[in-house]
Design a protein around this motif. Sequence first.
Motif, PDB file in Angstrom:
ATOM      1  N   UNK A  99      40.945 104.754  27.578  1.00 54.10           N
ATOM      2  CA  UNK A  99      40.846 103.305  27.704  1.00 54.10           C
ATOM      3  C   UNK A  99      41.337 102.909  29.097  1.00 54.10           C
ATOM      4  N   UNK A 100      40.399 102.754  30.016  1.00 51.54           N
ATOM      5  CA  UNK A 100      40.711 102.313  31.366  1.00 51.54           C
ATOM      6  C   UNK A 100      39.954 101.044  31.680  1.00 51.54           C
ATOM      7  N   UNK A 101      40.375 100.343  32.720  1.00 50.01           N
ATOM      8  CA  UNK A 101      39.776  99.051  33.042  1.00 50.01           C
ATOM      9  C   UNK A 101      39.482  98.951  34.532  1.00 50.01           C
ATOM     10  N   UNK A 102      38.417  98.244  34.851  1.00 44.37           N
ATOM     11  CA  UNK A 102      38.026  98.025  36.244  1.00 44.37           C
ATOM     12  C   UNK A 102      37.646  96.563  36.429  1.00 44.37           C
ATOM     13  N   UNK A 103      38.012  96.015  37.595  1.00 44.10           N
ATOM     14  CA  UNK A 103      37.590  94.662  37.951  1.00 44.10           C
ATOM     15  C   UNK A 103      36.103  94.708  38.292  1.00 44.10           C
ATOM     16  N   UNK A 104      35.324  93.801  37.727  1.00 43.99           N
ATOM     17  CA  UNK A 104      33.871  93.812  37.913  1.00 43.99           C
ATOM     18  C   UNK A 104      33.492  93.536  39.365  1.00 43.99           C
ATOM     19  N   UNK A 105      32.445  94.203  39.830  1.00 45.04           N
ATOM     20  CA  UNK A 105      32.030  94.080  41.234  1.00 45.04           C
ATOM     21  C   UNK A 105      31.612  92.661  41.596  1.00 45.04           C
ATOM     22  N   UNK A 106      31.041  91.932  40.673  1.00 49.64           N
ATOM     23  CA  UNK A 106      30.627  90.562  40.991  1.00 49.64           C
ATOM     24  C   UNK A 106      31.833  89.673  41.283  1.00 49.64           C
ATOM     25  N   UNK A 107      32.944  89.930  40.595  1.00 47.62           N
ATOM     26  CA  UNK A 107      34.181  89.191  40.876  1.00 47.62           C
ATOM     27  C   UNK A 107      34.728  89.597  42.251  1.00 47.62           C
ATOM     28  N   UNK A 108      34.675  90.876  42.564  1.00 46.06           N
ATOM     29  CA  UNK A 108      35.144  91.355  43.871  1.00 46.06           C
ATOM     30  C   UNK A 108      34.334  90.707  44.986  1.00 46.06           C
ATOM     31  N   UNK A 109      33.025  90.622  44.805  1.00 44.86           N
ATOM     32  CA  UNK A 109      32.168  90.036  45.832  1.00 44.86           C
ATOM     33  C   UNK A 109      32.472  88.550  46.044  1.00 44.86           C
ATOM     34  N   UNK A 110      32.825  87.845  44.960  1.00 41.36           N
ATOM     35  CA  UNK A 110      33.185  86.431  45.099  1.00 41.36           C
ATOM     36  C   UNK A 110      34.472  86.285  45.913  1.00 41.36           C
ATOM     37  N   UNK A 111      35.412  87.193  45.677  1.00 36.62           N
ATOM     38  CA  UNK A 111      36.674  87.153  46.428  1.00 36.62           C
ATOM     39  C   UNK A 111      36.426  87.450  47.899  1.00 36.62           C
ATOM     40  N   UNK A 112      35.603  88.453  48.184  1.00 40.29           N
ATOM     41  CA  UNK A 112      35.295  88.818  49.570  1.00 40.29           C
ATOM     42  C   UNK A 112      34.597  87.662  50.283  1.00 40.29           C
ATOM     43  N   UNK A 113      33.624  87.059  49.609  1.00 43.59           N
ATOM     44  CA  UNK A 113      32.893  85.940  50.203  1.00 43.59           C
ATOM     45  C   UNK A 113      33.834  84.768  50.491  1.00 43.59           C
ATOM     46  N   UNK A 114      34.742  84.495  49.562  1.00 43.08           N
ATOM     47  CA  UNK A 114      35.697  83.405  49.740  1.00 43.08           C
ATOM     48  C   UNK A 114      36.579  83.664  50.950  1.00 43.08           C
ATOM     49  N   UNK A 115      37.044  84.892  51.077  1.00 43.83           N
ATOM     50  CA  UNK A 115      37.930  85.209  52.200  1.00 43.83           C
ATOM     51  C   UNK A 115      37.185  85.129  53.529  1.00 43.83           C
ATOM     52  N   UNK A 116      35.920  85.547  53.531  1.00 47.88           N
ATOM     53  CA  UNK A 116      35.120  85.473  54.751  1.00 47.88           C
ATOM     54  C   UNK A 116      34.879  84.023  55.167  1.00 47.88           C
ATOM     55  N   UNK A 117      34.681  83.148  54.192  1.00 51.75           N
ATOM     56  CA  UNK A 117      34.370  81.744  54.482  1.00 51.75           C
ATOM     57  C   UNK A 117      35.612  80.916  54.812  1.00 51.75           C
ATOM     58  N   UNK A 118      36.693  81.133  54.047  1.00 46.32           N
ATOM     59  CA  UNK A 118      37.843  80.240  54.145  1.00 46.32           C
ATOM     60  C   UNK A 118      39.114  80.909  54.668  1.00 46.32           C
ATOM     61  N   UNK A 119      39.100  82.236  54.787  1.00 48.78           N
ATOM     62  CA  UNK A 119      40.309  82.933  55.205  1.00 48.78           C
ATOM     63  C   UNK A 119      41.339  83.039  54.103  1.00 48.78           C
ATOM     64  N   UNK A 120      40.960  82.678  52.899  1.00 48.02           N
ATOM     65  CA  UNK A 120      41.841  82.768  51.741  1.00 48.02           C
ATOM     66  C   UNK A 120      40.964  82.837  50.494  1.00 48.02           C
ATOM     67  N   UNK A 121      41.584  83.148  49.374  1.00 45.43           N
ATOM     68  CA  UNK A 121      40.832  83.223  48.119  1.00 45.43           C
ATOM     69  C   UNK A 121      40.793  81.836  47.484  1.00 45.43           C
ATOM     70  N   UNK A 122      39.603  81.277  47.379  1.00 45.68           N
ATOM     71  CA  UNK A 122      39.408  79.947  46.802  1.00 45.68           C
ATOM     72  C   UNK A 122      38.748  80.108  45.431  1.00 45.68           C
TER      73      UNK A 122
END
Length: 229
Positions: A99-122
Amino acid sequence: VRTYSTVEFGDSDAMSVGDHVIAIGNAEGEYANTTTAGIISATGRQIIAGGGMEAAKSLTGLIQTDAAINPGNSGGPLVNLSGQVIGMNTAVDSSSQGIGFAIASNEIQRVVKSYQEFGRIVRPYLGVRYMIITPALGEKNGLSVDHGAYVVADVQAGLLPVMKDSPADKAGVKEGDIILTLDGKEIGQNFDLSNAISSYSVDDTVTLEVLRDGKTINLQVKLEERKTE
């Protein structure tokens, strides 16, 4: 100059229970590039994770896999058979096997996009405290439905059911409401409200189907960024 090849993100929402996956990581901090294989056991999992000196935290929308994820694997990719990253290994249930868990890639991509746009996680937020309705909760509270997010206060913790001046408050969500769907997608044990909100962006408008006093109404909510003091 050394150049590196890169991997691409896959669509985690397109993955299904039973799909084969591979976990890669630095097991035990010693065995670099350890690879294990398994399947997706479940999607949309919510857990409370923590250990050692870390404070416990709630993680939602996780991919559950039986591919072995060992200490030191956190941060490593979970990939599909096309070599696309569909998750990031993040936690394991140490009291169980497989039983292991991983953060979904679509959530990771939203975080990356937010950081690229705003310099922080929005992140967008709704501003309600709720309990996901289960058959037991529905029976205990005399509810007429078997799914949805039941908007309730936590008197003991001093938490209001609807945060003042939040998007939900402005849209007219009230204590005792049951949020049945968000943009037509049923809210329940397999699709948590916080998971649903996380797939949207700040300033998006969503439609909540709400059960109130035995009647179904629709409320339009414009999502906002949650401000921290």
